[in-house]
Design a protein around this motif. Structure first.
Motif, PDB file in Angstrom:
ATOM      1  N   ARG A 225       0.836  -1.199   0.000  1.00 31.28           N
ATOM      2  CA  ARG A 225       0.000   0.000   0.000  1.00 31.28           C
ATOM      3  C   ARG A 225       0.871   1.250   0.000  1.00 31.28           C
ATOM      4  O   ARG A 225       1.935   1.279   0.600  1.00 31.28           O
ATOM      5  CB  ARG A 225      -0.907   0.016   1.224  1.00 31.28           C
ATOM      6  CG  ARG A 225      -1.803  -1.192   1.347  1.00 31.28           C
ATOM      7  CD  ARG A 225      -2.995  -1.087   0.432  1.00 31.28           C
ATOM      8  NE  ARG A 225      -3.927  -2.192   0.669  1.00 31.28           N
ATOM      9  CZ  ARG A 225      -4.080  -3.221  -0.144  1.00 31.28           C
ATOM     10  NH1 ARG A 225      -3.344  -3.302  -1.244  1.00 31.28           N
ATOM     11  NH2 ARG A 225      -4.943  -4.173   0.130  1.00 31.28           N
ATOM     12  N   THR A 226       0.398   2.301  -0.671  1.00 32.69           N
ATOM     13  CA  THR A 226       1.067   3.591  -0.582  1.00 32.69           C
ATOM     14  C   THR A 226       0.657   4.288   0.717  1.00 32.69           C
ATOM     15  O   THR A 226      -0.315   3.893   1.374  1.00 32.69           O
ATOM     16  CB  THR A 226       0.699   4.471  -1.777  1.00 32.69           C
ATOM     17  OG1 THR A 226      -0.713   4.743  -1.744  1.00 32.69           O
ATOM     18  CG2 THR A 226       1.047   3.773  -3.091  1.00 32.69           C
ATOM     19  N   LEU A 227       1.391   5.328   1.104  1.00 32.62           N
ATOM     20  CA  LEU A 227       1.041   6.060   2.319  1.00 32.62           C
ATOM     21  C   LEU A 227      -0.340   6.697   2.206  1.00 32.62           C
ATOM     22  O   LEU A 227      -1.097   6.754   3.194  1.00 32.62           O
ATOM     23  CB  LEU A 227       2.094   7.128   2.606  1.00 32.62           C
ATOM     24  CG  LEU A 227       3.452   6.627   3.096  1.00 32.62           C
ATOM     25  CD1 LEU A 227       4.399   7.795   3.303  1.00 32.62           C
ATOM     26  CD2 LEU A 227       3.303   5.841   4.390  1.00 32.62           C
ATOM     27  N   ARG A 228      -0.700   7.169   1.025  1.00 29.86           N
ATOM     28  CA  ARG A 228      -2.023   7.762   0.845  1.00 29.86           C
ATOM     29  C   ARG A 228      -3.115   6.725   1.035  1.00 29.86           C
ATOM     30  O   ARG A 228      -4.109   6.975   1.732  1.00 29.86           O
ATOM     31  CB  ARG A 228      -2.121   8.388  -0.551  1.00 29.86           C
ATOM     32  CG  ARG A 228      -3.429   9.085  -0.832  1.00 29.86           C
ATOM     33  CD  ARG A 228      -3.437   9.656  -2.241  1.00 29.86           C
ATOM     34  NE  ARG A 228      -2.310  10.574  -2.424  1.00 29.86           N
ATOM     35  CZ  ARG A 228      -1.958  11.094  -3.602  1.00 29.86           C
ATOM     36  NH1 ARG A 228      -2.627  10.756  -4.698  1.00 29.86           N
ATOM     37  NH2 ARG A 228      -0.940  11.922  -3.693  1.00 29.86           N
ATOM     38  N   GLU A 229      -2.937   5.574   0.446  1.00 32.64           N
ATOM     39  CA  GLU A 229      -3.908   4.508   0.620  1.00 32.64           C
ATOM     40  C   GLU A 229      -3.955   4.031   2.072  1.00 32.64           C
ATOM     41  O   GLU A 229      -5.031   3.709   2.603  1.00 32.64           O
ATOM     42  CB  GLU A 229      -3.572   3.330  -0.289  1.00 32.64           C
ATOM     43  CG  GLU A 229      -3.681   3.631  -1.774  1.00 32.64           C
ATOM     44  CD  GLU A 229      -3.148   2.500  -2.639  1.00 32.64           C
ATOM     45  OE1 GLU A 229      -3.433   2.520  -3.846  1.00 32.64           O
ATOM     46  OE2 GLU A 229      -2.458   1.611  -2.092  1.00 32.64           O
ATOM     47  N   VAL A 231      -3.272   5.805   4.878  1.00 31.57           N
ATOM     48  CA  VAL A 231      -3.967   6.778   5.726  1.00 31.57           C
ATOM     49  C   VAL A 231      -5.462   6.768   5.446  1.00 31.57           C
ATOM     50  O   VAL A 231      -6.291   6.831   6.368  1.00 31.57           O
ATOM     51  CB  VAL A 231      -3.372   8.181   5.521  1.00 31.57           C
ATOM     52  CG1 VAL A 231      -4.183   9.229   6.263  1.00 31.57           C
ATOM     53  CG2 VAL A 231      -1.915   8.216   5.981  1.00 31.57           C
ATOM     54  N   LEU A 232      -5.833   6.673   4.185  1.00 31.16           N
ATOM     55  CA  LEU A 232      -7.251   6.648   3.834  1.00 31.16           C
ATOM     56  C   LEU A 232      -7.935   5.404   4.392  1.00 31.16           C
ATOM     57  O   LEU A 232      -9.052   5.479   4.923  1.00 31.16           O
ATOM     58  CB  LEU A 232      -7.402   6.690   2.311  1.00 31.16           C
ATOM     59  CG  LEU A 232      -8.832   6.690   1.760  1.00 31.16           C
ATOM     60  CD1 LEU A 232      -9.553   7.970   2.175  1.00 31.16           C
ATOM     61  CD2 LEU A 232      -8.828   6.550   0.243  1.00 31.16           C
TER      62      LEU A 232
END
Length: 437
Positions: A225-229, A231-232
């Motif tokens: 997962r990316t950091l944006r994914e 956190v979301l």
């Protein structure tokens, strides 16, 4: 601050959003990001020691790691045990709602044993067989429960109150985040007598205690997962689900309470764990079915929570090796034992139960200090009677320590005999006179 705006229960719903919504999940997210980055990006073991010691000087990393890891383990055990006690009490209230079984310490012990056994079986079967199946059952029952209350309950009021409380929460969030109840605190009131103490402080301490195993479990399943994914998926989505679920259930409870002469409020004043079931029994048509479903949900939700908690805890304890199912079963038994000790009302000496200074059915009370539990004053305490054998043992002269005691001062041995490699005797010295190295 959150205002009622003509709705007597709006402030309570808004504060529930505040306690269990974005702030709580942000705490989980911060800890989970640290663990996930350390494990997946840096290739370290998934432990708090490995994730935190790099920010410290090299000289103190090892002793700091020895302190950090046990603290995370103790926080996880106590957080799971406290939740186990709450789950046992609420499950007992659910049984009382449709079977008439009186909730009490004996029933709590039986519930803890039963739920602990189910969790041990799930932990032994593993994530893909045990936890996955129970989690899928949780998701289905949760959706059916909230949809049943929304459809068969006061639908229009639930929708209206949901949007109204959402707006009140987002408008009051900054003020609520910085509210410290300064007037009462400045007057010298103890923290447990303030409103913030047993609510905001206790709930967020509970969240912090939960964060080691929640964050560890999230970090392990978030590879790729990316950091944006991240956190979301960890902060925004769970917060919205919690707020919608709370809005539906709480709005229905407020509506039914107003229409039936505050009977739910009176029941809650006597026992907090009956609130959900008193509301569900007022849902027309399917009330008893929803009560049974909610009782099952209380059990399955905690079984999955304890299962995932012991899974993460086993990883912390056994790292870098992989823990086995038998070890996870031992952890489940240990946490269930701690929960049983916390759930039983404490007694005061030979006089039976202590005075009901607080409600004995609320588990946090058992964790507070009572004046009768404090250490006695040495000046006024009566000396303890000692046996004749103990007095004789104290008067017995102690033997000197065995072995050669090195005297202080200059070392009499030659410098050559203290160096490594210079302990060989000369060749011309007879074997009997060679110095002993």
């Amino acid at each position: 601050m959150a205002s009622d705006m003509g709705n007597a229960g709006q402030s309570g719903i808004i504060w529930t959003y505040f306690h269990w919504g974005p702030t709580a999940w942000a705490m989980y997210c911060v800890v989970a990001i640290c663990l996930a980055y350390s494990h997946h990006n840096l290739g370290k073991t998934l432990t708090f020691r490995e994730a935190t010691v790099d920010i410290l000087p090299a000289a103190v990393r090892r002793p700091a790691g020895v302190v950090i890891e046990p603290l995370a383990i103790i926080a996880t055990v106590l957080g799971l045990a406290t939740s186990f006690g709450f789950a046992a009490m609420q499950f007992s209230s659910g049984l009382n709602a449709f079977t008439g079984v009186t909730s009490g310490p004996l029933v709590w012990m039986i519930v803890i044993v039963v739920l602990g056994t189910l969790t041990a079986i799930s932990a032994f079967m593993g994530v893909n067989k045990g936890m996955k199946r129970i989690s899928e059952l949780n998701s289905v029952l949760s959706i059916v429960l909230v949809v049943g209350v929304f459809v068969f309950g006061p639908t229009i009021f639930i929708l209206s109150n949901m949007f109204q409380t959402f707006g009140g929460f987002f408008a009051s969030f900054p003020a609520m985040s910085f509210w410290t109840e300064a007037e009462a605190a400045g007057a010298g009131a103890p923290w447990d007598e303030l409103w913030n103490g047993p609510w905001t402080v206790f709930i967020w301490c509970w969240v912090i205690a939960f964060s080691p195993f929640v964050a560890g479990f999230i970090a392990r399943i978030s590879r790729g997962r990316t950091l944006r994914e991240f956190v979301l998926g960890v902060t925004i989505v769970p917060s919205l689900i919690v707020m919608v679920w709370t809005a539906v259930i709480a709005s229905a409870g407020i509506r039914y309470d107003d229409q039936n002469g505050l009977v739910i409020s009176e029941a809650v004043n006597e026992d907090l764990s009956v609130a959900l079931f008193r509301m569900l029994e007022m849902v027309p048509g399917i009330g008893i079915l929803l009560i049974i479903m909610a009782t099952v949900l209380v059990a399955t939700y905690y079984v999955t929570s304890l299962d995932s908690g012991t899974y993460a805890l086993a990883e912390f304890v056994s790292a870098p090796k992989k823990s086995g199912p038998a070890f996870r079963v031992v952890l489940v038994i240990s946490i269930a034992t701690v929960a049983a000790v916390l759930a039983v009302p404490r007694r005061r000496g030979r006089g039976g139960h202590r005075p009901d200074r607080h409600d004995h059915r609320r588990l946090p009370v058992l964790l507070r200090d009572h004046p009768d539990d404090r250490e006695p004053d040495p000046a006024t305490a009566r000396p303890q009677r000692r046996s004749r054998a103990d007095r004789a043992r104290d008067q017995r002269p102690r033997a000197p320590p065995r072995g050669r005691v090195r005297r202080r001062g200059r070392d009499p041995r030659p410098q050559a005999r203290r160096r490594r490699g210079h302990l060989r005797a000369p060749a011309d010295v007879p074997p009997a006179r060679r110095p002993k190295g």
